[in-house]
Design a protein around this motif. Structure first.
Motif, PDB file in Angstrom:
ATOM      1  N   SER A   1       0.927   3.085  11.704  1.00  0.00           N
ATOM      2  CA  SER A   1       1.523   2.088  10.806  1.00  0.00           C
ATOM      3  C   SER A   1       0.772   1.989   9.490  1.00  0.00           C
ATOM      4  O   SER A   1       1.385   1.817   8.430  1.00  0.00           O
ATOM      5  CB  SER A   1       1.568   0.728  11.495  1.00  0.00           C
ATOM      6  N   SER A   2      -0.548   2.111   9.522  1.00  0.00           N
ATOM      7  CA  SER A   2      -1.324   2.036   8.287  1.00  0.00           C
ATOM      8  C   SER A   2      -1.339   3.364   7.552  1.00  0.00           C
ATOM      9  O   SER A   2      -1.221   3.398   6.319  1.00  0.00           O
ATOM     10  CB  SER A   2      -2.757   1.591   8.593  1.00  0.00           C
TER      11      SER A   2
ATOM     12  N   TYR B   1      -9.564   2.406   5.350  1.00  0.00           N
ATOM     13  CA  TYR B   1      -9.889   3.656   4.666  1.00  0.00           C
ATOM     14  C   TYR B   1     -10.247   3.463   3.194  1.00  0.00           C
ATOM     15  O   TYR B   1     -10.598   4.438   2.530  1.00  0.00           O
ATOM     16  CB  TYR B   1      -8.703   4.624   4.762  1.00  0.00           C
ATOM     17  N   GLY B   2     -10.154   2.236   2.678  1.00  0.00           N
ATOM     18  CA  GLY B   2     -10.434   2.003   1.278  1.00  0.00           C
ATOM     19  C   GLY B   2      -9.521   2.780   0.361  1.00  0.00           C
ATOM     20  O   GLY B   2      -9.939   3.270  -0.691  1.00  0.00           O
TER      21      GLY B   2
ATOM     22  N   ALA C   1       1.818  -0.460   6.820  1.00  0.00           N
ATOM     23  CA  ALA C   1       0.889  -1.592   6.672  1.00  0.00           C
ATOM     24  C   ALA C   1      -0.161  -1.170   5.649  1.00  0.00           C
ATOM     25  O   ALA C   1      -1.249  -0.714   6.007  1.00  0.00           O
ATOM     26  CB  ALA C   1       0.258  -1.953   8.014  1.00  0.00           C
ATOM     27  N   GLN C   2       0.174  -1.325   4.380  1.00  0.00           N
ATOM     28  CA  GLN C   2      -0.685  -0.810   3.315  1.00  0.00           C
ATOM     29  C   GLN C   2      -2.003  -1.581   3.222  1.00  0.00           C
ATOM     30  O   GLN C   2      -3.034  -1.000   2.860  1.00  0.00           O
ATOM     31  CB  GLN C   2       0.060  -0.884   1.986  1.00  0.00           C
ATOM     32  N   HIS C   3      -1.983  -2.861   3.548  1.00  0.00           N
ATOM     33  CA  HIS C   3      -3.221  -3.639   3.486  1.00  0.00           C
ATOM     34  C   HIS C   3      -4.218  -3.182   4.550  1.00  0.00           C
ATOM     35  O   HIS C   3      -5.428  -3.234   4.344  1.00  0.00           O
ATOM     36  CB  HIS C   3      -2.910  -5.129   3.656  1.00  0.00           C
ATOM     37  N   VAL C   4      -3.702  -2.705   5.695  1.00  0.00           N
ATOM     38  CA  VAL C   4      -4.594  -2.199   6.742  1.00  0.00           C
ATOM     39  C   VAL C   4      -5.231  -0.877   6.307  1.00  0.00           C
ATOM     40  O   VAL C   4      -6.415  -0.624   6.560  1.00  0.00           O
ATOM     41  CB  VAL C   4      -3.821  -2.031   8.063  1.00  0.00           C
TER      42      VAL C   4
END
Length: 563
Positions: A247-248, A261-262, A253-256
């Motif tokens: 999802s990330s 991963y910064g 889930a871009q915030h995750v």
């Protein structure tokens, strides 16, 4: 005697209707025969009858205490005992996912190819669960590997030991118990190898011991274990990382993704390769912190996981070369053209000039965003993939041979031949480049390898790919994908298919050229759409104008859903 208000039994609605309260579901449980009784007076009489009969001890066994039998599954001639609900992580201690079979076979071929370079290999499966991966290594590679299976859960460790005995493998829990474990096998059984089973935190184990091969497959992201993995990995060893936080990584889930991963990402047409380059960048940064560099052997991003396999190169020189390959990406949100930022510390006045497209000049506002940091170099090593294909043929792993062949053509950026793949084992990445008379080479080999990597930059596959459906022209029927690859190749561009997207085309052609060739060999819809190839040879100016109009139409249509 205590009253129970839990929903242990269904309660019929009362005639009063709205006046139903929570007390209507109150009931009692007999501690002797497990009977459920609603009224207190009836419960007292029920207990007296047990006392009159002399029944004062409980003969009731709770359903949760009865342990259901374990199921035995078989994969690649390896039997494994799994717990009930083995495919649901929330309901079992030892998670086993049958859909990850492709992942396990890829890692097995990687280890088999590494075993040809030097032996014996110290191998670690940091998150064993059922132990299926380590069991396959020990059973099929034998004395070439010394397998260590680790898990922090006590139930998983017990299950791993049972699976070792099930496959006639000797378990070595501790060095003192090695002699005692020889008597575990029954008479007539053949010992196929030793497996060391440990119950320890993965970070602690990788700090205490050094390995030649480490596989990380936690539930979710693996960034919490990368520093420990590169701390004691031996020179020219291999680290494989499986990330299942889809999802990330796939920009849902871009915030995750920014937290783990910064990295700043958005959903693009090449989102799977973007996910692979995000993981490789995280691996490269962890290696550089330990004064080590990496050589990416291959990276695979499929529906359920992202697998990255890298070779470790010790030394600050290799670490510096690796760190230079982590760059930011400029992505145009209108036409989806993309390009890595140029090297250098100076701030550019207009970074839009780096993009091949002219969307910034023709569209209002800011048209591009900065993604990354990402791995900007190659994702595949052709020679190592050919050796993996040879090992898959040798061990009869038919499921991954098609995937490995696709990876080989993708690494060379050549269209796939119908006649098959010619396996060439004598290439630049033969074991002779990494070993000499069974010993690891020193700094001389690493320096030679770094020089060879510099000379091979021109032969690297182009980054990212285009989806042929996403860039189709409205009102036109596209040519078949195989023929379109031939048209691009005839135009002088490097081209191949990609495993990231079944309709993706990896090419070094700019997007404008890609769309012009696609338009040139497309047929209008109203002509029937059965014939392929261009009907009328349109001039280059006309083709470019039509491509520009198509891009503008798509930009206007997509402006309403841009954020």
């Amino acid at each position: 005697m205590c009253i129970c208000h839990l929903p242990c039994r269904p309660v019929k609605p009362n005639i009063i209707g709205e006046q139903i309260s929570s007390k209507m579901g109150a009931h009692y449980h007999c501690i002797i025969c497990s009977a459920t009784i609603t009224r207190r007076t009836d419960m007292l009489g029920h207990v007296r009858r047990h006392v009159n009969k002399g029944e004062t001890k409980s003969r009731y066994i709770a359903a949760s205490a009865a342990k259901p039998p374990n199921e035995i599954l078989k994969e690649a001639d390896t039997d494994v005992q799994v717990c009930p609900n083995y495919s649901i992580p929330q309901k079992t201690d030892s998670y086993f996912n049958p859909k990850m079979k492709l992942n396990r076979q890829l890692i097995f071929c990687t280890l088999a190819a590494l075993a040809k370079e030097r032996k014996p290999l110290e191998c670690l499966d940091a998150f064993g669960a059922t132990g299926i991966m380590g069991l396959q290594w020990a059973k099929h590679l034998g004395n070439a590997v010394k397998v260590t299976i680790n898990d922090l859960n006590e139930n998983s460790v017990t299950l791993i030991q049972e699976n070792c005995h099930l496959n006639k493998l000797k378990v070595v829990v501790d060095s003192k118990e090695k002699e005692e474990s020889d008597d575990i096998l029954e008479e007539g059984e053949e010992n196929l190898g030793n497996i060391k089973v440990t119950k320890m935190d993965a970070n602690v184990l990788m700090h205490l011991r050094s390995f030649d091969f480490i596989h990380l497959d936690p539930f979710g992201t693996s960034v919490n274990y990368l520093d420990s993995a590169f701390r004691n990995i031996r020179n020219l060893g291999i680290v494989s990382v499986t990330s299942t936080d889809i999802s990330s990584l796939y920009a849902k889930a871009q915030h995750v993704a920014r937290r783990h991963y910064g990295c700043n990402i958005v959903r693009t047409e090449y989102y799977k390769e973007l996910a692979a380059r995000i993981v490789v960048a995280a691996v490269a940064r962890a290696a550089a912190r330990c004064n080590k560099g990496i050589e990416v052997l291959f990276a695979v991003a499929l529906e359920h996981f992202v697998l990255v396999v890298v070779r470790v190169l010790r030394g600050p020189t290799s670490a510096d070369e690796t760190a230079k390959k982590i760059q930011y990406l400029i992505h145009c949100q209108w036409c989806e053209e993309r390009i890595f930022q140029k090297d250098g510390n100076m701030v550019e006045e207009n970074p839009y000039r780096q993009l091949p497209c002219n969307c910034h000049g023709s569209m209002p506002g800011k048209t591009a965003i900065e993604l990354g940091p990402l791995w900007s170099s190659s994702l595949f090593n052709t020679g190592f993939l050919k050796r993996m294909l040879f090992e898959s043929l040798h061990h009869g792993l038919d499921d991954i041979q098609t995937l490995i062949k696709t990876l080989i053509f993708e690494s060379e950026c050549t269209p796939q031949k119908e006649c098959g793949v010619f396996i060439k084992t004598t290439d630049d990445t033969t074991p002779d480049n990494y070993i000499a008379q069974g010993k690891r080479k020193g700094n001389e080999t690493v320096t030679t390898l770094a020089k060879r990597q510099k000379t091979d930059v021109s032969t690297e596959h182009p980054p990212f790919y285009y989806n042929i459906h996403r860039h189709s022209i409205k009102g036109m029927n596209m040519p078949k994908l195989k023929k379109f690859l031939c048209y691009l190749s005839q135009a002088g561009f490097r081209v191949s298919r990609t495993h990231f997207d079944p309709m993706g085309v990896r090419t070094d052609a700019p997007l404008m050229q890609f769309k012009s060739i696609l338009l040139k060999y497309s047929t209008p819809t109203y002509t029937g759409g059965q014939s392929e190839g261009h009907v009328q040879p349109a001039s280059e100016d006309t083709v470019a104008d039509r491509v520009e109009m198509s891009m503008n139409d798509k930009a206007e249509a997509s402006s309403c859903r841009r954020w």
